[in-house]
Write a protein that holds these residues in place. Structure first.
Motif, PDB file in Angstrom:
ATOM      1  N   GLY A  93       0.834  -1.205   0.000  1.00  0.00           N
ATOM      2  CA  GLY A  93       0.000   0.000   0.000  1.00  0.00           C
ATOM      3  C   GLY A  93       0.866   1.253   0.000  1.00  0.00           C
ATOM      4  N   ALA A  94       0.708   2.098  -1.010  1.00  0.00           N
ATOM      5  CA  ALA A  94       1.562   3.284  -1.165  1.00  0.00           C
ATOM      6  C   ALA A  94       0.779   4.586  -1.054  1.00  0.00           C
ATOM      7  CB  ALA A  94       2.281   3.235  -2.511  1.00  0.00           C
ATOM      8  N   PHE A  95      -0.424   4.611  -1.605  1.00  0.00           N
ATOM      9  CA  PHE A  95      -1.267   5.809  -1.566  1.00  0.00           C
ATOM     10  C   PHE A  95      -2.628   5.420  -0.992  1.00  0.00           C
ATOM     11  CE2 PHE A  95       1.883   6.556  -4.786  1.00  0.00           C
ATOM     12  CZ  PHE A  95       2.197   7.906  -4.678  1.00  0.00           C
ATOM     13  N   PHE A  96      -3.077   6.195  -0.008  1.00  0.00           N
ATOM     14  CA  PHE A  96      -4.336   5.903   0.679  1.00  0.00           C
ATOM     15  C   PHE A  96      -5.271   7.096   0.475  1.00  0.00           C
ATOM     16  CE2 PHE A  96      -0.797   3.783   2.605  1.00  0.00           C
ATOM     17  CZ  PHE A  96      -1.247   2.498   2.874  1.00  0.00           C
ATOM     18  N   PHE A  97      -6.435   6.852  -0.101  1.00  0.00           N
ATOM     19  CA  PHE A  97      -7.344   7.922  -0.510  1.00  0.00           C
ATOM     20  C   PHE A  97      -8.556   7.979   0.421  1.00  0.00           C
ATOM     21  CE2 PHE A  97      -4.901   6.540  -4.109  1.00  0.00           C
ATOM     22  CZ  PHE A  97      -4.622   7.688  -4.835  1.00  0.00           C
ATOM     23  N   TYR A  98      -8.813   9.186   0.959  1.00  0.00           N
ATOM     24  CA  TYR A  98      -9.933   9.387   1.879  1.00  0.00           C
ATOM     25  C   TYR A  98     -10.836  10.496   1.351  1.00  0.00           C
ATOM     26  CZ  TYR A  98      -7.545   6.443   5.268  1.00  0.00           C
ATOM     27  OH  TYR A  98      -6.951   5.375   5.895  1.00  0.00           O
ATOM     28  N   GLU A  99     -12.127  10.407   1.689  1.00  0.00           N
ATOM     29  CA  GLU A  99     -13.073  11.435   1.274  1.00  0.00           C
ATOM     30  C   GLU A  99     -13.954  11.847   2.443  1.00  0.00           C
ATOM     31  OE1 GLU A  99     -15.991  10.165  -1.564  1.00  0.00           O
ATOM     32  OE2 GLU A  99     -16.296   8.213  -0.598  1.00  0.00           O
ATOM     33  N   ASN A 100     -14.386  13.101   2.377  1.00  0.00           N
ATOM     34  CA  ASN A 100     -15.328  13.634   3.354  1.00  0.00           C
ATOM     35  C   ASN A 100     -16.721  13.501   2.752  1.00  0.00           C
ATOM     36  OD1 ASN A 100     -16.864  15.104   5.132  1.00  0.00           O
ATOM     37  ND2 ASN A 100     -15.489  16.860   5.214  1.00  0.00           N
ATOM     38  N   THR A 101     -17.461  12.504   3.195  1.00  0.00           N
ATOM     39  CA  THR A 101     -18.762  12.219   2.576  1.00  0.00           C
ATOM     40  C   THR A 101     -19.828  13.244   2.947  1.00  0.00           C
ATOM     41  OG1 THR A 101     -19.275  10.714   4.412  1.00  0.00           O
ATOM     42  CG2 THR A 101     -18.324   9.744   2.426  1.00  0.00           C
ATOM     43  N   ASN A 102     -19.511  14.145   3.884  1.00  0.00           N
ATOM     44  CA  ASN A 102     -20.479  15.182   4.270  1.00  0.00           C
ATOM     45  C   ASN A 102     -20.398  16.416   3.380  1.00  0.00           C
ATOM     46  OD1 ASN A 102     -21.470  13.716   6.488  1.00  0.00           O
ATOM     47  ND2 ASN A 102     -19.728  14.376   7.732  1.00  0.00           N
ATOM     48  N   MET A 103     -19.435  16.426   2.461  1.00  0.00           N
ATOM     49  CA  MET A 103     -19.256  17.597   1.601  1.00  0.00           C
ATOM     50  C   MET A 103     -19.762  17.322   0.199  1.00  0.00           C
ATOM     51  SD  MET A 103     -15.498  19.022   2.675  1.00  0.00           S
ATOM     52  CE  MET A 103     -15.635  20.335   1.472  1.00  0.00           C
ATOM     53  N   ASN A 104     -20.285  18.358  -0.433  1.00  0.00           N
ATOM     54  CA  ASN A 104     -20.693  18.276  -1.838  1.00  0.00           C
ATOM     55  C   ASN A 104     -19.565  18.824  -2.696  1.00  0.00           C
ATOM     56  OD1 ASN A 104     -23.321  17.326  -1.268  1.00  0.00           O
ATOM     57  ND2 ASN A 104     -23.953  19.416  -0.745  1.00  0.00           N
TER      58      ASN A 104
END
Length: 246
Positions: free
Chosen positions: A234-245
């Motif tokens: 694992g080299a790149f870990f992608f996260y998102e803020n699901t509360n944002m549009n």
């Protein structure tokens, strides 16, 4: 990110690396981002700081790592001279010149500055809707992991189903097979065990990774190979803020 792993630990969580990096720089987040990409730290180009990294399914952002800046005096919530809360004010903010950005900038005022700005607004104070900046934690959700072994890239990607509470993890390998020894044949496959792998790694850290160590270099079932790719490569870990549009 920066994490020298001075104790030479064999494994850790990506969230721990993230917090350690912010402490080591030192730095704070100026915004609550819609997306966050974390990169596994390395000692050298070919050697990672940790042999195995567990991708946390959630990363929590709170006011200890998010920096609140007063638009008026430019002091922050981490400034020892500042005491008290930070506040939003719709009318006061409209009077400030703002920089256009896609990030969720935390536009706020410290208690002292807001009091000074509102001091002479007896007649129009009712139009100023003031709200304290919440100290609630914001959670970012893992949605992809890009894994690299030399020049072989694979990815685990979360696909959201129609219900926001249901999802499926998929495995993508652009070089799963070869055709006529010339063309790469890609593969997309469901990984129903993804969440269980994370649970197993978090619960039995040392035993789990010792078990994986025993299997490195051996001919393995597909499931074991994919676990190695996830935790070892694992080299790149992608996260998102699901509360944002966005």
């Amino acid at each position: 990110m920066f994490d020298a792993n001075p104790h030479r630990l064999p494994s850790t969580n990506i969230a721990s690396i993230f917090r350690n990096s912010l402490s080591e720089i030192p730095a704070k987040l100026a915004t609550i981002p819609p997306f966050l990409v974390l990169v596994a730290p390395r000692h050298t180009r070919s050697q990672r700081s940790y042999r195995y990294i567990i991708p946390d399914r959630e990363i929590t952002l709170d006011n200890s790592i998010v920096q609140l800046v007063c638009l008026k005096c430019q002091k922050t919530n981490h400034d020892p001279e500042i005491s008290g809360e930070f506040y939003f004010c719709n009318e006061c903010h409209e009077g400030e010149s703002a920089t256009v950005t896609t990030d969720a900038i935390i536009t706020c005022y410290c208690t002292n500055c807001l009091s000074d700005m509102h001091k002479n607004l007896v007649r129009s104070i009712h139009t100023h809707h003031t709200k304290r900046v919440s100290s609630d934690k914001t959670k970012l959700n893992l949605f992809a992991v890009l894994c690299i072994e030399t020049s072989h890239y694979v990815a685990f990607v979360k696909c959201q189903e129609r219900s926001q509470f249901r999802h499926e993890w998929l495995f993508f390998d652009s070089m799963s097979d070869r055709m006529y020894d010339e063309q790469n044949v890609p593969l997309v496959d469901s990984v129903s065990e993804f969440d269980r792998w994370i649970d197993d790694a978090e619960k039995g850290k040392d035993d789990f990774f010792n078990w994986l160590d025993d299997r490195r270099g051996r001919k393995q079932p597909t499931s074991n190979i994919r676990q190695l790719r996830l935790f070892r490569d694992g080299a790149f870990f992608f996260y998102e803020n699901t509360n944002m549009n966005y």
